[in-house]
Motif scaffolding. Structure first.
Motif, PDB file in Angstrom:
ATOM      1  N   ALA A  20      34.666 -29.492 -47.935  1.00 57.35           N
ATOM      2  CA  ALA A  20      34.627 -28.429 -46.821  1.00 57.35           C
ATOM      3  C   ALA A  20      33.491 -27.431 -46.723  1.00 57.35           C
ATOM      4  CB  ALA A  20      35.731 -27.477 -46.781  1.00 57.35           C
ATOM      5  N   ILE A  21      33.259 -27.054 -45.599  1.00 61.04           N
ATOM      6  CA  ILE A  21      32.015 -26.198 -45.420  1.00 61.04           C
ATOM      7  C   ILE A  21      32.548 -24.746 -45.907  1.00 61.04           C
ATOM      8  CG2 ILE A  21      30.702 -24.833 -43.639  1.00 61.04           C
ATOM      9  CD1 ILE A  21      30.451 -27.590 -42.246  1.00 61.04           C
ATOM     10  N   ARG A  22      31.970 -24.065 -46.841  1.00 60.74           N
ATOM     11  CA  ARG A  22      32.125 -22.911 -47.312  1.00 60.74           C
ATOM     12  C   ARG A  22      31.534 -21.716 -46.447  1.00 60.74           C
ATOM     13  NH1 ARG A  22      29.287 -19.279 -50.940  1.00 60.74           N
ATOM     14  NH2 ARG A  22      30.624 -17.921 -51.874  1.00 60.74           N
ATOM     15  N   MET A  23      30.548 -21.732 -46.017  1.00 62.94           N
ATOM     16  CA  MET A  23      29.928 -20.622 -44.911  1.00 62.94           C
ATOM     17  C   MET A  23      28.919 -21.303 -44.264  1.00 62.94           C
ATOM     18  SD  MET A  23      28.459 -17.497 -47.094  1.00 62.94           S
ATOM     19  CE  MET A  23      29.914 -16.939 -47.782  1.00 62.94           C
ATOM     20  N   TRP A  24      28.285 -20.685 -43.123  1.00 62.77           N
ATOM     21  CA  TRP A  24      27.297 -20.986 -42.498  1.00 62.77           C
ATOM     22  C   TRP A  24      26.149 -19.921 -42.792  1.00 62.77           C
ATOM     23  CZ3 TRP A  24      26.817 -25.455 -39.877  1.00 62.77           C
ATOM     24  CH2 TRP A  24      27.937 -26.185 -39.664  1.00 62.77           C
ATOM     25  N   TYR A  38      28.193 -25.906 -48.394  1.00 66.39           N
ATOM     26  CA  TYR A  38      29.389 -26.473 -48.968  1.00 66.39           C
ATOM     27  C   TYR A  38      29.999 -26.129 -50.138  1.00 66.39           C
ATOM     28  CZ  TYR A  38      27.761 -29.669 -45.310  1.00 66.39           C
ATOM     29  OH  TYR A  38      27.269 -30.340 -44.291  1.00 66.39           O
ATOM     30  N   GLY A  39      31.212 -26.148 -50.459  1.00 64.65           N
ATOM     31  CA  GLY A  39      31.962 -25.922 -51.756  1.00 64.65           C
ATOM     32  C   GLY A  39      31.398 -26.850 -52.872  1.00 64.65           C
ATOM     33  N   PRO A  40      32.354 -26.608 -53.978  1.00 63.98           N
ATOM     34  CA  PRO A  40      31.778 -27.492 -55.149  1.00 63.98           C
ATOM     35  C   PRO A  40      31.999 -29.068 -54.959  1.00 63.98           C
ATOM     36  CG  PRO A  40      33.997 -26.233 -55.419  1.00 63.98           C
ATOM     37  CD  PRO A  40      33.730 -25.673 -53.976  1.00 63.98           C
ATOM     38  N   ASP A  94      20.556 -27.053 -48.763  1.00 70.27           N
ATOM     39  CA  ASP A  94      20.495 -28.468 -48.702  1.00 70.27           C
ATOM     40  C   ASP A  94      19.890 -29.041 -47.519  1.00 70.27           C
ATOM     41  OD1 ASP A  94      20.810 -31.122 -48.946  1.00 70.27           O
ATOM     42  OD2 ASP A  94      22.759 -31.154 -49.206  1.00 70.27           O
ATOM     43  N   ALA A  95      18.783 -29.630 -47.463  1.00 70.18           N
ATOM     44  CA  ALA A  95      17.993 -30.286 -46.399  1.00 70.18           C
ATOM     45  C   ALA A  95      18.861 -31.167 -45.614  1.00 70.18           C
ATOM     46  CB  ALA A  95      16.637 -30.776 -46.956  1.00 70.18           C
ATOM     47  N   GLU A  96      19.991 -31.854 -46.170  1.00 71.35           N
ATOM     48  CA  GLU A  96      20.832 -32.730 -45.476  1.00 71.35           C
ATOM     49  C   GLU A  96      22.035 -32.141 -44.930  1.00 71.35           C
ATOM     50  OE1 GLU A  96      19.684 -35.740 -44.836  1.00 71.35           O
ATOM     51  OE2 GLU A  96      17.811 -35.244 -45.859  1.00 71.35           O
ATOM     52  N   SER A  97      22.192 -30.748 -45.080  1.00 77.71           N
ATOM     53  CA  SER A  97      23.404 -30.112 -44.767  1.00 77.71           C
ATOM     54  C   SER A  97      23.552 -30.037 -43.136  1.00 77.71           C
ATOM     55  CB  SER A  97      23.724 -28.632 -45.176  1.00 77.71           C
ATOM     56  OG  SER A  97      22.551 -27.798 -44.728  1.00 77.71           O
ATOM     57  N   GLU A  98      24.743 -30.094 -42.794  1.00 75.61           N
ATOM     58  CA  GLU A  98      25.077 -29.826 -41.173  1.00 75.61           C
ATOM     59  C   GLU A  98      24.408 -28.575 -40.654  1.00 75.61           C
ATOM     60  OE1 GLU A  98      28.776 -29.702 -38.257  1.00 75.61           O
ATOM     61  OE2 GLU A  98      29.261 -30.017 -40.518  1.00 75.61           O
ATOM     62  N   THR A  99      23.969 -29.076 -39.376  1.00 74.11           N
ATOM     63  CA  THR A  99      23.251 -27.854 -38.816  1.00 74.11           C
ATOM     64  C   THR A  99      24.004 -27.781 -37.304  1.00 74.11           C
ATOM     65  OG1 THR A  99      21.677 -29.108 -37.692  1.00 74.11           O
ATOM     66  CG2 THR A  99      21.073 -28.066 -39.695  1.00 74.11           C
TER      67      THR A  99
END
Length: 88
Positions: A17-21, A9-11, A39-44
């Motif tokens: 928004a998602i910065r990149m995958w 994620y961005g700042p 981040d362990a909680e980030s979208e996958t």
């Protein structure tokens, strides 16, 4: 080997928004192939989403291609060595 995409994620963090995958080797892992700790909680997303137009980390993508030289869905194995592209 099973891979998974994990969002960076961005700042604004997860609310933005998602910065990149990035690509991780094992689902649930937080270390991307490029070495970034995610981040362990980030979208996958499943690894099949790689190469579909998502903005992905270039280093993760390069390393991923070395580990998985083709997507099984894109190639049809012939008997013995090799294979040929699936014609649709």
């Amino acid at each position: 080997m099973t891979h998974q995409l994990r969002a960076e994620y961005g700042p604004e963090g997860r609310s933005g928004a998602i910065r990149m995958w990035h690509v991780v080797r094992v689902p649930g892992s937080t270390e991307a192939l490029c070495g970034r700790e995610m981040d362990a909680e980030s979208e996958t997303k499943p690894e099949d989403a790689w190469g579909t137009g998502l903005r992905c980390c270039q280093q993760c993508g390069s390393l991923y291609l070395h580990e998985v030289p083709f997507h099984p869905a894109d190639w049809q194995r012939s008997s013995g060595w090799g294979g040929s592209p699936v014609q649709e």
